[in-house]
Design a protein around this motif. Structure first.
Motif, PDB file in Angstrom:
ATOM      1  N   GLY A   1      17.423 -14.681  -1.078  1.00 29.77           N
ATOM      2  CA  GLY A   1      17.259 -14.810   0.368  1.00 29.77           C
ATOM      3  C   GLY A   1      17.287 -13.492   1.115  1.00 29.77           C
ATOM      4  O   GLY A   1      17.062 -13.444   2.327  1.00 29.77           O
ATOM      5  N   GLY A   2      17.538 -12.400   0.401  1.00 29.81           N
ATOM      6  CA  GLY A   2      17.608 -11.097   1.043  1.00 29.81           C
ATOM      7  C   GLY A   2      16.243 -10.468   1.260  1.00 29.81           C
ATOM      8  O   GLY A   2      15.211 -10.965   0.794  1.00 29.81           O
ATOM      9  N   TYR A   3      16.245  -9.362   1.970  1.00 31.73           N
ATOM     10  CA  TYR A   3      15.013  -8.647   2.277  1.00 31.73           C
ATOM     11  C   TYR A   3      15.044  -7.257   1.637  1.00 31.73           C
ATOM     12  O   TYR A   3      16.103  -6.661   1.470  1.00 31.73           O
ATOM     13  CB  TYR A   3      14.847  -8.483   3.791  1.00 31.73           C
ATOM     14  N   GLY A   4      13.856  -6.755   1.323  1.00 28.68           N
ATOM     15  CA  GLY A   4      13.751  -5.421   0.730  1.00 28.68           C
ATOM     16  C   GLY A   4      12.752  -4.567   1.483  1.00 28.68           C
ATOM     17  O   GLY A   4      12.392  -4.852   2.636  1.00 28.68           O
ATOM     18  N   TYR A   5      12.286  -3.507   0.832  1.00 29.39           N
ATOM     19  CA  TYR A   5      11.355  -2.581   1.473  1.00 29.39           C
ATOM     20  C   TYR A   5      10.062  -3.272   1.911  1.00 29.39           C
ATOM     21  O   TYR A   5       9.519  -2.992   2.981  1.00 29.39           O
ATOM     22  CB  TYR A   5      11.016  -1.433   0.519  1.00 29.39           C
ATOM     23  N   ASP A   6       9.562  -4.169   1.057  1.00 22.87           N
ATOM     24  CA  ASP A   6       8.309  -4.856   1.397  1.00 22.87           C
ATOM     25  C   ASP A   6       8.454  -5.640   2.699  1.00 22.87           C
ATOM     26  O   ASP A   6       7.567  -5.606   3.568  1.00 22.87           O
ATOM     27  CB  ASP A   6       7.907  -5.820   0.268  1.00 22.87           C
ATOM     28  N   SER A   7       9.570  -6.331   2.830  1.00 23.78           N
ATOM     29  CA  SER A   7       9.824  -7.141   4.032  1.00 23.78           C
ATOM     30  C   SER A   7       9.858  -6.256   5.267  1.00 23.78           C
ATOM     31  O   SER A   7       9.198  -6.518   6.285  1.00 23.78           O
ATOM     32  CB  SER A   7      11.167  -7.863   3.903  1.00 23.78           C
ATOM     33  N   THR A   8      10.647  -5.178   5.181  1.00 23.90           N
ATOM     34  CA  THR A   8      10.819  -4.279   6.328  1.00 23.90           C
ATOM     35  C   THR A   8       9.514  -3.600   6.712  1.00 23.90           C
ATOM     36  O   THR A   8       9.169  -3.511   7.893  1.00 23.90           O
ATOM     37  CB  THR A   8      11.880  -3.213   6.001  1.00 23.90           C
TER      38      THR A   8
ATOM     39  N   HIS B   1       2.142   1.162  -2.737  1.00 20.84           N
ATOM     40  CA  HIS B   1       2.909   0.261  -1.865  1.00 20.84           C
ATOM     41  C   HIS B   1       2.238   0.124  -0.503  1.00 20.84           C
ATOM     42  O   HIS B   1       2.076  -0.995   0.009  1.00 20.84           O
ATOM     43  CB  HIS B   1       4.333   0.794  -1.703  1.00 20.84           C
ATOM     44  N   PHE B   2       1.841   1.243   0.079  1.00 21.96           N
ATOM     45  CA  PHE B   2       1.230   1.174   1.408  1.00 21.96           C
ATOM     46  C   PHE B   2      -0.195   0.616   1.357  1.00 21.96           C
ATOM     47  O   PHE B   2      -0.635  -0.035   2.304  1.00 21.96           O
ATOM     48  CB  PHE B   2       1.287   2.541   2.088  1.00 21.96           C
ATOM     49  N   LYS B   3      -0.882   0.834   0.260  1.00 18.25           N
ATOM     50  CA  LYS B   3      -2.200   0.200   0.108  1.00 18.25           C
ATOM     51  C   LYS B   3      -2.048  -1.324   0.129  1.00 18.25           C
ATOM     52  O   LYS B   3      -2.845  -2.029   0.744  1.00 18.25           O
ATOM     53  CB  LYS B   3      -2.852   0.637  -1.203  1.00 18.25           C
ATOM     54  N   MET B   4      -1.014  -1.809  -0.530  1.00 20.20           N
ATOM     55  CA  MET B   4      -0.759  -3.245  -0.561  1.00 20.20           C
ATOM     56  C   MET B   4      -0.378  -3.769   0.822  1.00 20.20           C
ATOM     57  O   MET B   4      -0.852  -4.825   1.253  1.00 20.20           O
ATOM     58  CB  MET B   4       0.345  -3.558  -1.574  1.00 20.20           C
ATOM     59  N   CYS B   5       0.473  -3.023   1.524  1.00 19.05           N
ATOM     60  CA  CYS B   5       0.879  -3.434   2.875  1.00 19.05           C
ATOM     61  C   CYS B   5      -0.335  -3.494   3.805  1.00 19.05           C
ATOM     62  O   CYS B   5      -0.510  -4.455   4.567  1.00 19.05           O
ATOM     63  CB  CYS B   5       1.918  -2.465   3.435  1.00 19.05           C
ATOM     64  N   TYR B   6      -1.177  -2.490   3.736  1.00 16.95           N
ATOM     65  CA  TYR B   6      -2.345  -2.431   4.606  1.00 16.95           C
ATOM     66  C   TYR B   6      -3.338  -3.537   4.262  1.00 16.95           C
ATOM     67  O   TYR B   6      -3.953  -4.132   5.145  1.00 16.95           O
ATOM     68  CB  TYR B   6      -3.017  -1.060   4.493  1.00 16.95           C
TER      69      TYR B   6
END
Length: 503
Positions: free
Chosen positions: A228-235, A263-268
């Protein structure tokens, strides 16, 4: 114009054209800026971790980010300078517990924590060695996330102490950035997950983790962990939505080490898939290489520890002070002893910045105090000296010949571009706008470094081949010297390098 083989177009620029352009610079007192449509930009840079000191690993993001901001602002863009500090996470459980045990009266007096690295290491050691401490620390994480008053109070203390230490570095390097850390996005993450869920883009993986898959990547973004926690991807996804939809950014630049590129390619990509991108927004990641020691490995102290950024800066300034005092003792400069430290800071910090900024940020480089403080070659010290030399000529014209620059400018005296070295210098001056346009494309400050270095070489060639003082062309050549100093000053401003009038 002429066409030559193989397929070259040769253009000869008339001296009259160069004269007109230089005259325009002298009249306005600044170099022409490219015309752009102003937009809202976000630059995410520096990003140190709370309760840890800034180290050499933060150097590149910090100084590249500052220069990128200055370049964007120079042409008229509105820039939100954000410091995405690491101020949330499971590590705060142990830090909170350690502070409670070591500083039990923290609520009455601010703990004197000046060595953040030592504090963090001590907390981590107790966490690894003491089972009871570890268990209590883990419970503190839950309390912190639930808003427990005592845990929040200690968390705020840790953040305040860290901010004070970060600001000392930022003040020394002339960095302006607004803190907007991971904790800022905590209450925005649930809405992001809900939006992806309603769009049918959430996949529940083993253990109950909520993930989002994007094209070309086998590993998903994990918006919520199985616990249930959040990590870098969530933030980072919550941050991206906030920047796009609340700040209204049309161009977002995140500056971190190259390893976070995927990571940022995935976020974008996920932002595009969910429909956040549709108004011509541009999302970028500048991934920089590693700062290495002379041995080609990560730059560390002799004991193998990470180099603290304050120690690195102190060393650069200290070495520059020694060089300046040596020049004073040899009669090579008229610098007063009282001014040495201030000039050494400007040169030392400028040397560190330029040594990094002058290369493509995606590459690694070997850190060398001797190389960056060299008075010859492509260094900040050489460039600062080149500008000081021109200013010295202008000052001598006033003292020895009675020619005052300000009166020349007011009189409308025209510059004359005749000698080949004058033409070469004027032509280099005129390339400024083109260089800024090029830099706006990829936002790599090394384009500006290349320009000002070539300008310094052309200026050196000019004053070597053309006599300025007591020549028939003295007034015109003084004006050309002044136009060159304006260009160099502007480049120093864009790179975050302070000006000096004597070295």
């Amino acid at each position: 114009l002429a066409v030559q083989k193989p397929p070259f177009i040769v253009c000869k620029i008339a001296p009259a054209f160069l004269q007109k352009r230089v005259q325009a610079v002298l009249s306005s007192g600044e170099l022409p800026r490219p015309s752009v449509t102003p937009m809202q930009c976000v630059v995410d840079f520096s990003s140190p971790n709370i309760a840890k000191e800034m180290h050499v690993g933060h150097l590149r993001s910090t100084i590249i980010g500052e220069s990128v901001c200055r370049i964007l602002e120079f042409v008229g863009h509105s820039v939100e300078r954000l410091n995405h500090v690491g101020d949330w996470g499971t590590q705060f459980g142990m830090l909170i517990q350690y502070l409670k045990e070591e500083y039990p009266d923290f609520s009455k007096s601010m703990p004197n924590i000046t060595d953040l690295t030592a504090f963090y290491k001590a907390a981590k050691q107790r966490f690894d060695e003491n089972a009871e401490f570890k268990k209590t620390s883990q419970l503190n994480v839950v309390k912190l996330q639930a808003g427990d008053a005592e845990c929040m109070a200690i968390w705020n203390i840790l953040c305040d102490v860290s901010r004070q230490e970060f600001q000392k570095v930022y003040d020394r390097l002339d960095i302006t950035v607004k803190e907007c850390g991971e904790s800022f996005y905590n209450d925005k993450i649930a809405a992001v997950i809900d939006e992806f869920d309603k769009a049918g883009r959430i996949r529940i993986e083993e253990g109950g983790a909520k993930c989002v898959f994007v094209n070309k990547f086998k590993v998903p973004l994990m918006l919520q962990k199985s616990d249930g926690g959040y990590g870098y991807d969530s933030t980072d996804m919550a941050a991206l939505k906030h920047r796009l939809q609340t700040i209204g950014a049309k161009r977002i630049i995140v500056i971190t080490d190259f390893s976070q590129g995927d990571h940022f390619k995935m976020c974008y990509s996920a932002a595009h898939d969910i429909g956040w991108i549709g108004g011509g927004q541009k999302l970028e990641h500048i991934g920089f290489g590693t700062v290495q020691g002379e041995d080609g490995k990560r730059f560390k102290t002799r004991s193998g520890d990470t180099v603290r950024l304050v120690d690195l800066l102190d060393e650069a300034v200290g070495r520059m002070e020694s060089l300046l005092r040596e020049r004073i003792s040899e009669g090579k400069t008229s610098i007063a002893q009282d001014d040495v430290h201030e000039i050494a800071e400007a040169c030392g910090y400028g040397a560190v910045k330029y040594f990094d900024l002058r290369r493509n940020p995606t590459t690694n480089y070997k850190f060398s105090y001797d190389a960056m403080l060299d008075t010859k070659g492509n260094t900040a010290i050489y460039l600062l000296y080149a500008r000081v030399r021109l200013e010295s000529i202008i000052a001598k014209a006033r003292a020895e010949c009675g020619i005052k620059l300000e009166e020349l400018l007011k009189s409308g005296e025209e510059v004359s571009i005749v000698h080949p070295s004058e033409q070469a210098l004027a032509l280099q001056l005129m390339q400024f706008t083109d260089i800024i346009e090029q830099t706006l494309d990829d936002l790599y400050p090394y384009h500006v470094c290349d320009y000002v270095y070539n300008l310094a070489i052309a200026a050196s060639d000019f004053v070597t081949q053309c006599r300025v003082l007591n020549s028939d062309e003295m007034k015109s050549r003084l004006l050309l010297c002044h136009a060159t100093t304006l260009a160099m000053k502007q480049c120093f401003d864009l790179l975050g390098i302070r000006h000096v009038m004597r070295i």
